[in-house]
Design a protein around this motif. Structure first.
Motif: not given
Length: 609
Positions: A122-142
């Motif tokens: 369920r947590e994976e599903a939440e973080w794979l939502r398009p709105d989550s991806i838009a805030l996380t995938a575009v920052r691949p690492f720091n």
């Protein structure tokens, strides 16, 4: 908020449904095969194996950490849309198959597995939502734990992969040659963030550039990627060595280093000018809501930043009372704040050489090894090594960390300690740092889980920070009954480390929910502890890079301490510390509500017995 109320916040963790897009029809691929299995427990274990197979194919880094070389093509898919689509499909399939299994018909241990798996998916599903991806995938690492700096360590001769024969060398060379594509994929993701206005801070970006500069300053022959052919394993014939050495050198010179130069040029010339000035995630587009979600993920509880901030302030005040007493035992009669300055500057509290630190940690290990059988009935088979950070990493690392060993014990777990800027390191912290990162902290918890083949893979190798870091902080407190803190020097060290975890609650929420600056956060840590400025700076820059993670330590430790107190009160003379530790460690890293439910069942069973 009292510690007893914290875990109660997690009661609703497993109640919510998965998002609508993740509710797949029951006829997901593979469903019929698993549904025909004889029992619910057998079907559940078949689902776990099927999910692990799919997840392994999608997570090449996890395989590398476990000492297994993945398909280079899977590595090349990191940071791509095709990987995200595959991850979504896997989660949808697993949730659909899980709905076919009747939890009530499972044994107690498999019910725990069911609950952990459901929470994770369920947590994976939440973080794979398009709105989550838009805030996380575009920052691949720091700069903290970024793949650009972690991958060289993984592929080095003393890293995670094996270099036993020529096949290993050629397999790992293929992974090294795939890595430039990963860096180029990351640049593409960063560009998407530039376009959408979701960007890293200038601080984290500048630190990434500095890390890349340190790698590029090395010749190809000095590179961590070249270390396997600087000194070959015994299984490599002399006749094979020249060709392997040439192949590794060419891959580094012609493929890897040019990819690092491309990444460096992009970050410096395009990304840095557009990066945000404010360090807190709340200043980023979509940041305030994202921080609440990060806090929930890291603690496994539905916590509010302001509540955590106030808890941190209360813990800081409590620990300072203990510090004031130990200060007097150390013969100092001035104020606590002035003693912090003494601790930072008096040479007797600091190592003079790297060798002095090495001897201190070796002695701590010897003393702990002699006492742990009184507190644990199961000990890891995996050996624990104690090593300083490599020179190219130490400037950007905390005081210590742990790298897990191989599940079969062929590669030891490693406790890394930091020798950068020795005047800012402390002799007072040797015992508590070893208890946390080494034994019985991370090394025990991670190794015992990995070595238990009866657990599903996600319990053996997965986890959450609240449990993992909470256990390690709880392990520090075992220094009291073990007698280590009768020495006021080491007692000060453990209070100082506990203060660090309490300050994290204040500083992390301050940075990411209350608009604190980097300098404000550093000043707070220096004013409320004896830590050196180098450590305080590294800690704050870590919190900036990893929002919410710093909350997990204290929340997890307070929960485990509360559960132990609950068990001691309920069981009285029937309480056995070794049996309690077996229960806490015996099912892998559990979300805190699931751990509490397990301990409650154990208490009830002991009372009934």
């Amino acid at each position: 908020m009292k510690a007893g109320k914290l875990a109660a916040l997690g009661a609703a963790l497993l109640i919510g449904a998965a998002p609508a897009w993740a509710e797949a029809p029951s006829a997901a691929p593979g469903a019929a095969r698993i549904a025909d299995t004889a029992t619910d427990e057998a079907r559940l274990m078949a689902l776990f194996r099927d999910d692990a197979r799919r997840e392994d194919a999608l997570d090449p880094l996890a395989l590398i950490y476990r000492g297994t070389a993945p398909d280079p093509a899977a590595l090349r898919r990191l940071f791509t849309d095709s990987q995200l689509r595959a991850q979504r499909g896997s989660v949808i399939q697993s949730l659909a198959l899980l709905r076919r299994i009747d939890r009530r018909r499972l044994g107690a241990e498999r019910q725990i597995s069911y609950d952990v798996f459901l929470a994770a998916k369920r947590e994976e599903a939440e973080w794979l939502r398009p709105d989550s991806i838009a805030l996380t995938a575009v920052r691949p690492f720091n700069h903290f734990g970024g793949l650009h700096i972690e991958f060289p360590s993984l592929m080095a001769k003393d890293g995670a992969v094996k270099y036993e024969d020529s096949a290993d060398y050629r397999t790992n060379l293929a992974l090294i040659r795939a890595f430039p594509t990963v860096l180029d994929n990351a640049v593409a993701r960063f560009r998407q963030g530039l376009a959408s206005g979701v960007v890293e801070s200038r601080l984290t970006t500048a630190n990434m550039i500095a890390q890349i500069d340190a790698l590029l300053a090395q010749s190809p022959e000095q590179s961590p990627f070249y270390s396997p052919v600087r000194e070959f394993s015994a299984g490599i014939a002399a006749s094979e060595q020249p060709a392997l050495r040439a192949a590794y050198g060419a891959a580094i010179r012609d493929e890897v280093l040019p990819a690092y130069r491309r990444l460096r040029a992009f970050l410096n010339d395009e990304y840095l000018p557009a990066a945000r000035e404010q360090v807190g995630i709340a200043a980023m587009k979509g940041g305030p809501g994202l921080y609440r979600r990060y806090a929930g993920r890291q603690t496994t509880l539905p916590v509010e930043p302001e509540v955590i901030h106030q808890l941190g302030l209360a813990e800081v005040a409590r620990i300072q009372t203990g510090m004031d007493q130990v200060k007097r035992e150390l013969g100092y009669g001035g104020t606590l704040k002035s003693f912090f300055d003494v601790i930072r500057t008096d040479p007797r509290y600091h190592p003079k050489t790297r060798e002095e630190l090495a001897r201190g940690f070796a002695e701590a290990a010897r003393q702990v090894d002699a006492l742990v059988p009184q507190y644990f009935s199961r000990l890891p088979k995996t050996r624990l090594a104690i090593e300083p950070y490599p020179a190219y990493r130490e400037k950007f690392e905390a005081g210590g960390s742990y790298n897990q060993g191989a599940p079969d014990g062929s590669r030891p777990g490693v406790f890394f300690y930091n020798t950068f800027d020795l005047p800012s390191r402390f002799l007072t912290g040797i015992t508590t740092l070893y208890l946390h990162e080494g034994a019985p902290g991370h090394h025990f918890q991670i190794s015992l889980a990995q070595e238990d083949a009866s657990l599903p893979d996600f319990q053996r190798f997965g986890g959450n920070n609240a449990y993992v870091e909470g256990w390690a902080l709880y392990a520090e407190t075992l220094g009291y009954p073990m007698g280590f803190y009768k020495d006021p020097l080491q007692h000060w060290g453990t209070l100082d480390d506990e203060m660090l975890r309490a300050m994290r609650l204040v500083v992390d929420t301050g940075l990411h929910a209350k608009g604190w600056s980097r300098e404000q956060a550093i000043d707070y840590m220096l004013a409320n502890s004896g830590m050196g400025k180098s450590d305080a700076t590294a800690e704050v820059e870590r919190y900036i890079a990893w929002p919410g993670q710093a909350l997990s330590y204290k929340i997890g430790a307070l929960t485990i301490q509360r559960l132990r107190k609950k068990a001691e009160t309920a069981l009285g003379p029937r309480f056995d510390i070794r049996a309690f530790h077996d229960q806490v460690l015996g099912s892998g890293a559990l979300p805190l509500p699931i751990l509490e439910a397990k301990i409650d069942r154990w208490i009830a069973a002991r009372k009934a017995g």
